[in-house]
Design a protein around this motif. Structure first.
Motif, PDB file in Angstrom:
ATOM      1  N   ASP A  39     -39.330 -24.331  -8.309  1.00 25.39           N
ATOM      2  CA  ASP A  39     -38.790 -25.379  -7.441  1.00 25.39           C
ATOM      3  C   ASP A  39     -40.032 -26.540  -7.474  1.00 25.39           C
ATOM      4  O   ASP A  39     -39.576 -27.556  -7.709  1.00 25.39           O
ATOM      5  CB  ASP A  39     -38.497 -25.257  -6.090  1.00 25.39           C
ATOM      6  N   SER A 136     -36.506 -32.641  -1.096  1.00 25.99           N
ATOM      7  CA  SER A 136     -37.397 -31.984  -1.612  1.00 25.99           C
ATOM      8  C   SER A 136     -38.014 -31.115  -0.513  1.00 25.99           C
ATOM      9  O   SER A 136     -38.329 -30.066  -0.448  1.00 25.99           O
ATOM     10  CB  SER A 136     -38.384 -32.542  -2.574  1.00 25.99           C
ATOM     11  N   GLN A 139     -35.417 -28.372   0.666  1.00 21.87           N
ATOM     12  CA  GLN A 139     -35.466 -27.419  -0.261  1.00 21.87           C
ATOM     13  C   GLN A 139     -36.748 -26.525   0.150  1.00 21.87           C
ATOM     14  O   GLN A 139     -36.769 -25.305  -0.064  1.00 21.87           O
ATOM     15  CB  GLN A 139     -35.771 -27.946  -1.450  1.00 21.87           C
TER      16      GLN A 139
END
Length: 147
Positions: A39, A136, A139
């Motif tokens: 990620d 982001s 996440q």
């Protein structure tokens, strides 16, 4: 011709994207979590595209983005090292990235408020970076729950 407001918005966009990219670069090698690593690398690629695009905007105007000083670079590197010296857990690394991202968003919001006369496309570009940064952060919140 680039106005002061244009320059301020682009410089802050560049600074925020660079800080996020540098943070990820400094931390990705310290994580042992493969999912987090994947990620972070994905996010890094996107931040690098924002940096390239910002540099392109500056080049079109015959200018360059403001560069950070050697002292700022050293301070940043030291922060990464000390921040992970005693704790390189997945939640801690995710949190460090999230904190840097949030700082960048705060700076961008203030810069956009202070430079309302900047070109629309530069403001939209800064907002795109903020949207990406927000996603982001969302996440990375997942990794705060992993123990």
């Amino acid at each position: 011709m680039m106005t002061r407001a244009d320059r301020n918005v682009l410089n802050e966009t560049y600074r925020a994207a660079k800080a996020s990219a540098d943070t990820i670069r400094g931390l990705v090698s310290k994580t042992e979590d493969e999912d987090l690593s994947v990620d972070l690398n994905r996010q890094l690629g996107k931040y690098q595209r924002f940096l390239s695009e910002t540099e392109k905007h500056f080049r079109q105007e015959g200018e360059k983005p403001q560069q950070e000083s050697t002292f700022e670079k050293a301070k940043f590197w030291l922060g990464i090292q000390t921040g992970t010296m005693l704790n390189n857990s997945t939640p801690h690394i995710a949190n460090m990235v999230m904190e840097e991202n949030a700082k960048g968003m705060g700076g961008l919001i203030q810069t956009l408020r202070d430079n309302k006369s900047a070109k629309n496309n530069y403001c939209e570009f800064a907002n795109e970076l903020m949207d990406f940064t927000e996603s982001s952060i969302n996440q990375l919140k997942y990794y705060l729950k992993v123990l």
